[in-house]
Design an enzyme around this catalytic site. Structure first.
Site, PDB file in Angstrom:
ATOM      1  N   GLU A  95     -57.100 -69.854 -58.049  1.00  0.00           N
ATOM      2  CA  GLU A  95     -56.812 -69.829 -56.619  1.00  0.00           C
ATOM      3  C   GLU A  95     -57.922 -69.111 -55.850  1.00  0.00           C
ATOM      4  O   GLU A  95     -58.590 -68.224 -56.376  1.00  0.00           O
ATOM      5  CB  GLU A  95     -55.463 -69.154 -56.363  1.00  0.00           C
ATOM      6  CG  GLU A  95     -54.330 -70.009 -56.893  1.00  0.00           C
ATOM      7  CD  GLU A  95     -52.941 -69.552 -56.453  1.00  0.00           C
ATOM      8  OE1 GLU A  95     -52.119 -70.425 -56.171  1.00  0.00           O
ATOM      9  OE2 GLU A  95     -52.687 -68.338 -56.383  1.00  0.00           O
ATOM     10  N   CYS A 108     -61.867 -64.767 -50.566  1.00  0.00           N
ATOM     11  CA  CYS A 108     -61.442 -64.021 -51.754  1.00  0.00           C
ATOM     12  C   CYS A 108     -61.537 -64.967 -52.945  1.00  0.00           C
ATOM     13  O   CYS A 108     -60.845 -65.978 -52.990  1.00  0.00           O
ATOM     14  CB  CYS A 108     -60.009 -63.543 -51.518  1.00  0.00           C
ATOM     15  SG  CYS A 108     -59.291 -62.706 -52.934  1.00  0.00           S
ATOM     16  N   CYS A 115     -56.122 -63.110 -66.399  1.00  0.00           N
ATOM     17  CA  CYS A 115     -56.675 -61.760 -66.499  1.00  0.00           C
ATOM     18  C   CYS A 115     -56.227 -61.156 -67.826  1.00  0.00           C
ATOM     19  O   CYS A 115     -55.116 -61.411 -68.276  1.00  0.00           O
ATOM     20  CB  CYS A 115     -56.156 -60.912 -65.329  1.00  0.00           C
ATOM     21  SG  CYS A 115     -57.023 -59.335 -65.129  1.00  0.00           S
ATOM     22  N   CYS A 119     -51.709 -55.115 -65.451  1.00  0.00           N
ATOM     23  CA  CYS A 119     -51.171 -54.241 -64.400  1.00  0.00           C
ATOM     24  C   CYS A 119     -49.743 -54.691 -64.085  1.00  0.00           C
ATOM     25  O   CYS A 119     -49.490 -55.874 -63.868  1.00  0.00           O
ATOM     26  CB  CYS A 119     -52.061 -54.294 -63.163  1.00  0.00           C
ATOM     27  SG  CYS A 119     -53.767 -53.816 -63.541  1.00  0.00           S
ATOM     28  N   GLY A 169     -58.449 -62.264 -61.931  1.00  0.00           N
ATOM     29  CA  GLY A 169     -59.393 -61.801 -62.942  1.00  0.00           C
ATOM     30  C   GLY A 169     -60.006 -60.444 -62.674  1.00  0.00           C
ATOM     31  O   GLY A 169     -59.843 -59.873 -61.593  1.00  0.00           O
ATOM     32  N   CYS A 343     -52.499 -60.189 -51.774  1.00  0.00           N
ATOM     33  CA  CYS A 343     -52.995 -59.480 -52.963  1.00  0.00           C
ATOM     34  C   CYS A 343     -51.943 -59.496 -54.062  1.00  0.00           C
ATOM     35  O   CYS A 343     -50.781 -59.185 -53.825  1.00  0.00           O
ATOM     36  CB  CYS A 343     -53.274 -58.015 -52.642  1.00  0.00           C
ATOM     37  SG  CYS A 343     -54.370 -57.770 -51.282  1.00  0.00           S
TER      38      CYS A 343
HETATM   39  N1  SAH Z   1     -59.045 -57.008 -61.288  1.00  0.00           N
HETATM   40  C1  SAH Z   1     -59.648 -56.567 -60.074  1.00  0.00           C
HETATM   41  C2  SAH Z   1     -59.676 -57.650 -59.021  1.00  0.00           C
HETATM   42  C3  SAH Z   1     -58.326 -58.052 -58.468  1.00  0.00           C
HETATM   43  S1  SAH Z   1     -58.246 -57.460 -56.857  1.00  0.00           S
HETATM   44  C4  SAH Z   1     -58.923 -55.323 -59.575  1.00  0.00           C
HETATM   45  O1  SAH Z   1     -57.931 -54.949 -60.184  1.00  0.00           O
HETATM   46  O2  SAH Z   1     -59.379 -54.681 -58.647  1.00  0.00           O
HETATM   47  C5  SAH Z   1     -56.615 -57.668 -56.394  1.00  0.00           C
HETATM   48  C6  SAH Z   1     -56.077 -56.424 -55.709  1.00  0.00           C
HETATM   49  O3  SAH Z   1     -54.707 -56.626 -55.365  1.00  0.00           O
HETATM   50  C7  SAH Z   1     -56.132 -55.230 -56.631  1.00  0.00           C
HETATM   51  O4  SAH Z   1     -56.350 -54.059 -55.917  1.00  0.00           O
HETATM   52  C8  SAH Z   1     -54.737 -55.270 -57.178  1.00  0.00           C
HETATM   53  O5  SAH Z   1     -54.410 -54.046 -57.760  1.00  0.00           O
HETATM   54  C9  SAH Z   1     -53.933 -55.593 -55.955  1.00  0.00           C
HETATM   55  N2  SAH Z   1     -52.609 -56.121 -56.270  1.00  0.00           N
HETATM   56  C10 SAH Z   1     -52.215 -56.695 -57.417  1.00  0.00           C
HETATM   57  N3  SAH Z   1     -50.916 -57.041 -57.351  1.00  0.00           N
HETATM   58  C11 SAH Z   1     -50.482 -56.676 -56.133  1.00  0.00           C
HETATM   59  C12 SAH Z   1     -49.232 -56.831 -55.460  1.00  0.00           C
HETATM   60  N4  SAH Z   1     -48.192 -57.424 -56.026  1.00  0.00           N
HETATM   61  N5  SAH Z   1     -49.152 -56.373 -54.200  1.00  0.00           N
HETATM   62  C13 SAH Z   1     -50.231 -55.829 -53.605  1.00  0.00           C
HETATM   63  N6  SAH Z   1     -51.427 -55.677 -54.182  1.00  0.00           N
HETATM   64  C14 SAH Z   1     -51.559 -56.107 -55.434  1.00  0.00           C
END
Ligand code: SAH
Length: 377
Positions: A95, A108, A115, A119, A169, A343
């Site tokens: 995406e 973005c 990934c 998390c 990723g 995000c």
């Molecule tokens: N792997 C990298 C790139 C992904 S960035 C990283 O972790 O930074 C995507 C961003 O959105 C990251 O800051 C991630 O932690 C955040 N994110 C992931 N899931 C989310 C959610 N459900 N709500 C809000 N932010 C989220």
């Protein structure tokens, strides 16, 4: 006879493109001509490249191609955000999200199919992992968006002013392909975006941060999400490998000797989990060591997510504590929520090779059954 695998020219940085033409017995300036066709004219048919000789065009057709990812779905959001599902091979989709704002247009992009990190609050994590994206697939996302959004009357203008590697990723676990892509984003012959407007976001791959520092000077964002190791181990499990102290030291090295550069720390607001005043105070202490700004991200829900977003009042109180300490803190506006483009909501179609997605499916079903039992009793 097997067909020769062609080189996708989208994957070559300027130096690599020059080397490619020299190896063909051509002059290096052919690289400039072809890059202008690809990135400025949006042309991917060699026959349309009229300043190349017929012989060269035929030669290129034999060994090279210019192939962009294919759009499978196009979701416009009511707020102007637009999300595309892109096919990168027979079994994998990723995406990409376009976020227009008054003073900038941000794209973005994804760096991997799925990934490998797990998390707990991120929906991409639940899909498991298939493979790294190639440089051509990363650059192809930008080229594609520029062509889709670039209206003919805007020709020559740069439509995309900012690129964030915040899609699916972990970019620092795919630096081999991400590094040449970062070069192309900044190259005037390609996308011409200034280094400050290209952001790599990482969950905290410490050796990757140091490697990035050696080869690039783009903006760094770190998904911190917790101010102490105990909590961060749960939310961002890679913290067990690279704990906060090491992470902060790497961030400090990244901006050392670069006046006015700051690291952006992303912090997702999870109700009752990481959003207390005490957490905010711990965060302030932690950030004293690094020139920083903070992006608070309201948690974006997805099916079977084990968290809820903090209330607006809580987010404001949390923000106030960090601001009081003199750290610029922005609450990120949630964009594209109606199309699950916010995000952590990005979830292409990943042919999972890690079996992590299966575990989540089982959990989700179990939870569902429990809920049903609760309702029945
Ligand atoms: N792997 C990298 C790139 C992904 S960035 C990283 O972790 O930074 C995507 C961003 O959105 C990251 O800051 C991630 O932690 C955040 N994110 C992931 N899931 C989310 C959610 N459900 N709500 C809000 N932010 C989220």
């Amino acid at each position: 006879m097997t067909e020769q695998v062609k080189v996708n020219l989208l994957g070559l940085s300027r130096n690599q493109m020059e080397a490619f033409f020299t190896a063909m017995g051509e002059k290096a300036f052919r690289a400039t001509q072809v890059m202008k066709w690809i990135y400025q004219e949006g042309v991917d048919d060699f026959d349309a490249m009229t300043n190349l000789s017929k012989a060269l065009r035929d030669g290129l057709k034999e060994v090279a191609e210019i192939t962009l990812p294919e759009v499978v779905q196009d979701h416009p959001s009511s707020d102007g955000t637009r999300k595309w599902l892109l096919k990168v091979d027979e079994v994998n989709h990723i995406e990409m999200v376009f976020i227009p704002e008054a003073e900038r247009n941000t794209l973005c992009v994804s760096s991997q199919v799925g990934c490998t990190l797990a998390c707990s609050f991120c929906s991409t994590a639940r899909q498991g992992f298939n493979r790294n994206l190639t440089t051509a697939e990363i650059v192809g996302q930008i080229a594609l968006a520029a062509r889709i959004i670039g209206l003919p009357e805007n020709k020559g203008d740069r439509i995309i002013t900012n690129v964030v590697l915040m899609g699916m990723g972990e970019p620092l676990l795919n630096l081999e392909n991400v590094a040449p892509a970062l070069e192309l984003m900044q190259d005037d012959l390609a996308f011409g975006i200034s280094k400050r407007r290209v952001t790599v976001s990482t969950a905290g791959v410490v050796p990757g941060i140091d490697e990035l520092r050696e080869l690039s000077d783009v903006s760094l964002a770190v998904s911190l999400h917790a101010p102490n190791d105990e909590l961060r181990d749960q939310l961002v499990p890679i913290n067990k490998k690279y704990p906060i102290r090491e992470l902060m030291a790497a961030c400090k090295r990244y901006v050392a000797g670069k006046p006015h550069r700051r690291v952006t720390f992303e912090y997702v607001m999870l109700a009752g989990v990481n959003d207390s005043d005490e957490h905010a105070r711990q965060l302030v202490k932690l950030l004293r060591a690094v020139p920083s700004k903070v992006n608070l991200i309201p948690f974006n829900p997805f099916p079977n997510a084990p968290y809820e977003c903090s209330s607006n009042n809580r987010i404001n109180a949390f923000r106030e504590i960090i601001m009081q300490a003199g750290i610029i803190t922005v609450t990120r506006k949630t964009r594209g929520e109606d199309i699950a483009a916010a995000c952590g909501q990005l979830a292409g179609k990943v042919k999972d090779r890690t079996r992590r997605s299966e575990r989540f499916e089982v959990k989700a079903v179990t939870k569902d059954n429990n809920d049903k039992e609760k309702i029945a009793s």
